[in-house]
Write a protein that holds these residues in place. Structure first.
Motif, PDB file in Angstrom:
ATOM      1  N   ASN A   6      17.979 -73.680 -14.509  1.00 33.88           N
ATOM      2  CA  ASN A   6      17.147 -72.896 -15.417  1.00 33.88           C
ATOM      3  C   ASN A   6      16.987 -73.692 -16.710  1.00 33.88           C
ATOM      4  O   ASN A   6      17.968 -73.923 -17.427  1.00 33.88           O
ATOM      5  N   PRO A   7      15.772 -74.135 -17.027  1.00 32.45           N
ATOM      6  CA  PRO A   7      15.576 -74.999 -18.203  1.00 32.45           C
ATOM      7  C   PRO A   7      15.835 -74.291 -19.531  1.00 32.45           C
ATOM      8  O   PRO A   7      16.041 -74.952 -20.548  1.00 32.45           O
ATOM      9  N   LYS A   8      15.890 -72.980 -19.516  1.00 36.23           N
ATOM     10  CA  LYS A   8      16.067 -72.242 -20.764  1.00 36.23           C
ATOM     11  C   LYS A   8      17.533 -72.043 -21.136  1.00 36.23           C
ATOM     12  O   LYS A   8      17.861 -71.882 -22.305  1.00 36.23           O
ATOM     13  N   ASN A   9      18.423 -72.024 -20.106  1.00 38.04           N
ATOM     14  CA  ASN A   9      19.835 -71.771 -20.433  1.00 38.04           C
ATOM     15  C   ASN A   9      20.829 -72.586 -19.622  1.00 38.04           C
ATOM     16  O   ASN A   9      22.040 -72.472 -19.809  1.00 38.04           O
ATOM     17  N   GLY A  10      20.334 -73.388 -18.677  1.00 39.99           N
ATOM     18  CA  GLY A  10      21.233 -74.234 -17.898  1.00 39.99           C
ATOM     19  C   GLY A  10      21.857 -73.579 -16.686  1.00 39.99           C
ATOM     20  O   GLY A  10      22.656 -74.222 -15.986  1.00 39.99           O
ATOM     21  N   ASP A  11      21.508 -72.327 -16.390  1.00 34.84           N
ATOM     22  CA  ASP A  11      22.054 -71.675 -15.200  1.00 34.84           C
ATOM     23  C   ASP A  11      21.703 -72.482 -13.949  1.00 34.84           C
ATOM     24  O   ASP A  11      20.576 -72.955 -13.797  1.00 34.84           O
ATOM     25  N   ARG A  12      22.660 -72.596 -13.060  1.00 37.56           N
ATOM     26  CA  ARG A  12      22.481 -73.323 -11.798  1.00 37.56           C
ATOM     27  C   ARG A  12      22.149 -72.293 -10.717  1.00 37.56           C
ATOM     28  O   ARG A  12      23.035 -71.594 -10.222  1.00 37.56           O
ATOM     29  N   LEU A  13      20.878 -72.189 -10.361  1.00 36.22           N
ATOM     30  CA  LEU A  13      20.403 -71.133  -9.476  1.00 36.22           C
ATOM     31  C   LEU A  13      20.108 -71.666  -8.076  1.00 36.22           C
ATOM     32  O   LEU A  13      19.436 -72.684  -7.916  1.00 36.22           O
ATOM     33  N   SER A  14      20.604 -70.967  -7.064  1.00 39.51           N
ATOM     34  CA  SER A  14      20.345 -71.377  -5.680  1.00 39.51           C
ATOM     35  C   SER A  14      18.848 -71.295  -5.409  1.00 39.51           C
ATOM     36  O   SER A  14      18.175 -70.340  -5.812  1.00 39.51           O
ATOM     37  N   VAL A  15      18.309 -72.301  -4.731  1.00 44.83           N
ATOM     38  CA  VAL A  15      16.868 -72.311  -4.472  1.00 44.83           C
ATOM     39  C   VAL A  15      16.463 -71.155  -3.561  1.00 44.83           C
ATOM     40  O   VAL A  15      15.307 -70.711  -3.577  1.00 44.83           O
ATOM     41  N   LEU A  16      17.415 -70.660  -2.761  1.00 45.97           N
ATOM     42  CA  LEU A  16      17.198 -69.485  -1.922  1.00 45.97           C
ATOM     43  C   LEU A  16      17.919 -68.307  -2.554  1.00 45.97           C
ATOM     44  O   LEU A  16      19.131 -68.350  -2.764  1.00 45.97           O
ATOM     45  N   GLY A  17      17.164 -67.267  -2.896  1.00 42.67           N
ATOM     46  CA  GLY A  17      17.761 -66.060  -3.437  1.00 42.67           C
ATOM     47  C   GLY A  17      17.708 -64.947  -2.411  1.00 42.67           C
ATOM     48  O   GLY A  17      16.906 -64.986  -1.466  1.00 42.67           O
ATOM     49  N   TYR A  18      18.566 -63.953  -2.588  1.00 41.89           N
ATOM     50  CA  TYR A  18      18.628 -62.837  -1.642  1.00 41.89           C
ATOM     51  C   TYR A  18      17.809 -61.670  -2.191  1.00 41.89           C
ATOM     52  O   TYR A  18      18.150 -61.085  -3.201  1.00 41.89           O
TER      53      TYR A  18
END
Length: 401
Positions: A6-18
């Motif tokens: 996430n470019p706004k806060n650095g969260d590492r988000l899985s490319v696949l979400g549920y």
């Protein structure tokens, strides 16, 4: 599992979400009935986390979805390993005080003290946003963010592209969520909206990547054949996901997985996700399939059930699914599907029952002319044979029950 930052806060988000709207259950309308196979849902959630999925998207109006997600995360001590996204039910809000009322319900249902990604559900135009501003939504959101109860504030969108672009510039959003797939490239927010949001540094979450499963299970035979010619090792679902993962502007792709096999397959596809992964030959295959699909698909219904319940008892999604099946697969299959879904139940639910009240159209995310489409369904299916079947169907239903 691959991750995007996430470019706004650095969260590492899985490319696949549920996507938690279509949790496993005993009915196609589990998202609005709350009838879940609790044990199965628990197994799927735990398995998803174990396989690296860390973004779970639910909503207040998905009856029982928030509750079961919160319960499973707490039971297995998984809350700190995932990001929860849920949504304020705007169409249920009547005054400013409702914002806190529903938000408190979210926290209660999810058994948490904060929401990682909080969305205004189906924010579709500037008129609605201006009303919310009159209620003090800006100040409300900032207060919640300052207290830590909301980590990221955004909106989900179903509406016209110009409204989406206006909303993007109306507030300093943390993220947004749009419907987007290869059949919808220029529909609603579309690719223009996707790129506009990404240009502002806003993460974009994708819903309906397979158009409610239509791009996975209900493609015309010619479309399936075209994909097989391009790469016999890829399923139609894989093509749909790869088309999205190919685009660097896409942050998270949401999928409503209700079987372990679906979950495992989608994770494998996500593991291969690379921006720019499609060749020109791949892109050509998708363009061909898009045209085949559009030519056969009569009503752009995703089966979300936001239009339900119908006051007259019409099973609107079932009517449209049968109608689309008639043109994408065969007339006989469409007819059989229509009879089974609208006559062989405890209450008739066929298109001809429509009273044209228009309630359904007020809630349809796709802005479909539902009343006119139901007339077309009725003309197609409700002839002499249907009328005869309608007369005797209650006898079979009663015997079955």
């Amino acid at each position: 599992m691959k991750y995007n930052i996430n470019p706004k806060n650095g969260d590492r988000l899985s490319v696949l979400g549920y996507g938690c709207m279509r949790f496993a259950g005993d009915s196609i309308v589990t998202s609005f009935s709350g009838r879940f196979d609790a044990k199965k849902v628990e197994q799927l959630i735990v398995s998803a986390v174990e396989q690296g999925i860390n973004y779970f998207d639910t909503a207040y109006i998905y009856t029982g979805s928030e509750e079961i997600l919160g319960s499973v995360l707490k039971k297995h001590n998984l809350r700190d390993q995932v990001y929860i996204a849920t949504k304020m039910p705007l169409f249920l809000c009547r005054k400013a005080e409702d914002l806190d009322k529903f938000f408190d319900k979210h926290l209660e249902h999810l058994q948490t003290d904060h929401i990682d990604y909080y969305l205004l559900h189906m924010l579709g135009d500037m008129k609605t946003w201006n009303t919310l501003c009159d209620w003090g939504i800006r100040e409300w959101a900032e207060k919640k963010k300052k207290s830590g109860q909301i980590q990221n504030f955004g909106f989900s969108f179903h509406g016209a592209q110009d409204e989406f672009l206006a909303l993007l510039n109306a507030y300093d959003w943390d993220f947004c969520q749009i419907q987007y797939n290869y059949s919808d490239e220029n529909y609603q927010a579309g690719v223009t909206g996707l790129k506009a949001a990404a240009a502002k540094g806003i993460p974009v979450m994708i819903m309906e990547p397979l158009l409610g499963g239509k791009l996975a299970k209900n493609l015309p035979k010619a479309a399936v054949k075209r994909f097989a010619q391009a790469d016999p090792g890829l399923s139609p679902a894989a093509w749909g996901f790869r088309w999205l993962y190919n685009q660097p502007e896409v942050t998270v792709v949401l999928s409503g997985m209700n079987e372990q096999e679906q979950l495992d397959d989608n994770v494998k596809i996500a593991d291969t996700a690379v921006h720019g992964m499609l060749s020109e030959a791949d892109q050509a295959a998708i363009r061909d399939v898009r045209e085949i699909f559009k030519a056969s698909y009569k009503v752009h219904c995703t089966g979300c059930h936001y239009c339900m319940p119908c006051p007259a008892g019409v099973n609107i999604p079932a009517c449209f699914t049968s109608y689309n099946t008639r043109y994408s697969i065969s007339k006989s299959q469409g007819m059989i599907q229509y009879y089974m879904s609208t006559l062989m139940s405890d209450k008739p639910s066929y298109a001809g029952l429509c009273k044209e009240c228009g309630k359904c159209e007020k809630h349809c995310p796709q802005n479909l002319p539902i009343r006119e489409n139901l007339k077309a369904v009725s003309r197609e299916f409700e002839g002499v044979l249907f009328k005869a079947t309608k007369t005797v169907a209650p006898l079979f239903v009663k015997k079955k029950m």
